[in-house]
Every structure is written in C-alpha cells, then in structure tokens.
Design a protein around this motif. Structure first.
Motif, PDB file in Angstrom:
ATOM      1  N   ALA A  50      -0.391  -2.481  -9.562  1.00  0.00           N
ATOM      2  CA  ALA A  50      -1.050  -2.390 -10.863  1.00  0.00           C
ATOM      3  C   ALA A  50      -1.741  -1.057 -11.077  1.00  0.00           C
ATOM      4  O   ALA A  50      -1.660  -0.469 -12.165  1.00  0.00           O
ATOM      5  CB  ALA A  50      -2.060  -3.526 -11.020  1.00  0.00           C
ATOM      6  N   CYS A  51      -2.426  -0.534 -10.054  1.00  0.00           N
ATOM      7  CA  CYS A  51      -3.334   0.569 -10.366  1.00  0.00           C
ATOM      8  C   CYS A  51      -3.286   1.773  -9.439  1.00  0.00           C
ATOM      9  O   CYS A  51      -4.145   2.651  -9.546  1.00  0.00           O
ATOM     10  CB  CYS A  51      -4.766   0.042 -10.446  1.00  0.00           C
ATOM     11  SG  CYS A  51      -5.516  -0.360  -8.853  1.00  0.00           S
ATOM     12  N   SER A  58       3.701   2.646 -10.713  1.00  0.00           N
ATOM     13  CA  SER A  58       2.579   1.727 -10.938  1.00  0.00           C
ATOM     14  C   SER A  58       2.354   1.526 -12.436  1.00  0.00           C
ATOM     15  O   SER A  58       2.675   2.383 -13.265  1.00  0.00           O
ATOM     16  CB  SER A  58       1.299   2.251 -10.286  1.00  0.00           C
ATOM     17  OG  SER A  58       0.808   3.387 -10.970  1.00  0.00           O
ATOM     18  N   GLU A  59       1.775   0.386 -12.745  1.00  0.00           N
ATOM     19  CA  GLU A  59       1.526   0.057 -14.147  1.00  0.00           C
ATOM     20  C   GLU A  59       0.566   1.049 -14.791  1.00  0.00           C
ATOM     21  O   GLU A  59       0.749   1.457 -15.941  1.00  0.00           O
ATOM     22  CB  GLU A  59       0.974  -1.374 -14.234  1.00  0.00           C
ATOM     23  CG  GLU A  59       0.907  -1.920 -15.633  1.00  0.00           C
ATOM     24  CD  GLU A  59       0.402  -3.347 -15.693  1.00  0.00           C
ATOM     25  OE1 GLU A  59       0.350  -3.897 -16.814  1.00  0.00           O
ATOM     26  OE2 GLU A  59       0.061  -3.913 -14.633  1.00  0.00           O
ATOM     27  N   SER A  74      -0.832  -6.088 -17.831  1.00  0.00           N
ATOM     28  CA  SER A  74      -0.960  -7.368 -17.132  1.00  0.00           C
ATOM     29  C   SER A  74      -2.425  -7.800 -17.093  1.00  0.00           C
ATOM     30  O   SER A  74      -3.342  -6.986 -17.231  1.00  0.00           O
ATOM     31  CB  SER A  74      -0.429  -7.240 -15.704  1.00  0.00           C
ATOM     32  OG  SER A  74      -1.247  -6.349 -14.952  1.00  0.00           O
ATOM     33  N   LEU A  77      -4.225  -5.805 -14.256  1.00  0.00           N
ATOM     34  CA  LEU A  77      -4.673  -4.453 -14.582  1.00  0.00           C
ATOM     35  C   LEU A  77      -5.824  -4.489 -15.582  1.00  0.00           C
ATOM     36  O   LEU A  77      -6.767  -3.699 -15.485  1.00  0.00           O
ATOM     37  CB  LEU A  77      -3.524  -3.610 -15.117  1.00  0.00           C
ATOM     38  CG  LEU A  77      -3.889  -2.145 -15.426  1.00  0.00           C
ATOM     39  CD1 LEU A  77      -4.452  -1.442 -14.196  1.00  0.00           C
ATOM     40  CD2 LEU A  77      -2.682  -1.382 -15.970  1.00  0.00           C
TER      41      LEU A  77
END
Length: 304
Positions: A50-51, A58-59, A74, A77
């Motif tokens: 996510a981070c 990564s998102e 998401s 996140l």
C-alpha cells in the motif's frame, strides 16, 4: 529498540528481518506462534504494497504519479494516510508525510538495506516539506498535489504494529507483543507481571528493562540508527519538515509509552524534531530521552 535482534528466541517467539529492521513476535500461547507469525507477515506485506515509496508498484506511488487528480484508494491506504495526516495535525506539522522529496534529496531514495554504507558526493539540496494540509483525504478519495512525494515512514510502521497486534489477539485469542524495530504494540492479556521490554538503541547505550501492561505500546525514535554518509557529515532519517534537513541531534533517542503505538511514535518522532522543545511537547507522557552524551532524562511516570 534495534537490539531486539540480539534477544533470545523461544517457543513463544518468532522474528525475521523486514523493512531494514527486525520484526519480532511474542505470544502468551506458544501453540499460536506460527499462526500469529503468518498473520503478522500478511499484515506487513499488505502495508508494504500500500505505502512503500521504494516500490514502483505500490499504491501510494500510483497516487503520487496522478498529477494532482483525486484517486480512490484502498481502505488500508486511506487508514495509513489518515494516520499520517492526524500525526501532522497533532504535532503542528513536526511529523509530516510530505517529506518524501526531502528524503530523496538527502539520498534516502531506496530501502535502507541498500542505502547503508553509501557515501554521496556533491552538495545537499534542500527541500522543505510542502504544506501537509494540501493533501486531501475524503473517505477513500485521496488527492496529492502534483510533485509531492508522500513518505509514511514516520507512522506506517506504528500503524502496522497496532493493526497486527489487535488482529492476532482477536483471531487467535492470545496475548501478543509485536515489535517492528523501535515500534512495539501489545494486545490481549499480558504475561504475569506485564510485558518485559528492553529499551536500548545501540550497543553501549544506556539501557533499562521496563514492564508494559496489557494493551500498552512503546516507540523509540533515534538519530543514531538509519544513518548514512556524505563527505563531512552523517545524515539520519528524521527530517525537520521546515528545513528539509535532518533534525539537529539534540536527542540521540526518544522513547514514549502510550496505549497505541501510533501515538507513541508520533510523539517520539515529534520530540526529535522539536529538539529543545521536546520536554514541553511530551508534558506528562511517560518518556525517556537520551542526549548525544548518553545522559538519560525520564519524565511523565516512565514505567519501571
């Protein structure tokens, strides 16, 4: 608490390297250890995806490449960014998620395991952090201004520790301690006498062993760990958002106890940034501050 990697590993304990530090898990029911370790690994994998600003897939990297457009992210996140913005709000911007460009300019542009030992040439560019209030989060819609690189390193590890400990205790009906380097969270019932935790940053530093009650957390922020070099100077990873430079080494380490790892980490990091204003910031919080000369200053009913 980087010396966690030197502590013994028993039937109730698992540990492994992660994110340039050590993940350590202790459970009150040894029969649940392996299941608990699987849950912790899954949590760390999800948070990393996510981070992590070091992963091109990564998102958060996708959001920062969106050119200032709002992106639906998401729930994980959104929670991580919300925690980072809350930390910025609580500390008046001393803990700021918009320091990504400043860290890259200082050379911290890859996972720390790849960074350690590198020496950089040339002058240091200065990138003061943008105003964190320009980052917008509405439910799961996240807007990051064009050109701003988010770094959640000051809070995401603490959130991961809190989330993993709570999930393990809830699903496996066991007491648990999760330590991710200097970020420690507990959940469920504690062992008799509480969780015994060694507080020490580097070999030779002052140390103490404290007892944490069930549900308590501890975070230690350090200017001695995660350091790298440029000619004539040694840099560390805690950036003063106002200058884009590592915070002055008024304190070698700051440890704070609280009932969430996120709050403990927010305050310990902010105390490093505030320097001589740290003790006023911490007020009555249980805290332990160590000077560069290794003098220890405790306040707020630091646990024994």
């Amino acid at each position: 608490m980087p010396l966690v990697e030197t502590l013994p590993v028993g039937a109730d304990t698992a540990q492994w390297p992660v994110w340039g530090t050590v993940a350590r898990l202790v459970v009150t029911d040894p029969a649940r250890r392996d299941e608990a370790a699987d849950l912790l690994r899954a949590e760390l994998t999800a948070v990393d995806g996510a981070c992590s600003r070091f992963r091109p897939d990564s998102e958060i990297r996708d959001v920062c490449r969106a050119g200032g457009r709002p992106i639906v992210v998401s729930s994980l996140l959104a929670e991580l960014v919300g925690a980072a913005l809350a930390a910025a709000r609580e500390t008046g911007g001393a803990v700021d998620p918009t320091v990504g460009a400043a860290l890259c300019a200082l050379g911290y542009d890859r996972d720390f395991e790849q960074l350690a030992g590198r020496v950089f040439g040339g002058g240091v560019r200065v990138f003061p952090a943008p105003d964190w209030r320009a980052v917008r989060l509405r439910d799961r819609e996240l807007t990051v201004p064009d050109g701003v690189l988010l770094d959640l390193g000051a809070t995401a590890k603490a959130v991961a520790a809190d989330r993993a400990a709570a999930r393990i205790a809830d699903l496996l009906d066991t007491g648990v301690l999760v330590a991710l380097g200097g970020d420690i969270a507990t959940a469920g019932p504690a062992p008799d006498g509480g969780w015994q935790v060694l507080v020490q940053d580097r070999p030779g530093d002052p140390s103490c062993t404290i007892r944490l009650p069930a549900g308590a957390a501890l975070a230690t922020s350090s200017t001695a760990g995660r350091t790298w070099g440029r000619p004539g100077e040694l840099l560390h990873h805690i950036v003063d958002p106002a200058t884009g430079r590592p915070a002055p080494r008024v304190w070698r380490t700051v440890s704070v106890a609280a009932f969430s790892c996120l709050r403990a980490n927010t305050l310990s990091t902010a105390a490093i940034v505030r320097g001589h204003g740290a003790r006023a910031l911490l007020a009555d919080m249980p805290s332990r501050l160590v000077t560069p000369g290794l003098r220890v200053v405790c306040g707020g009913g630091w646990p024994r």
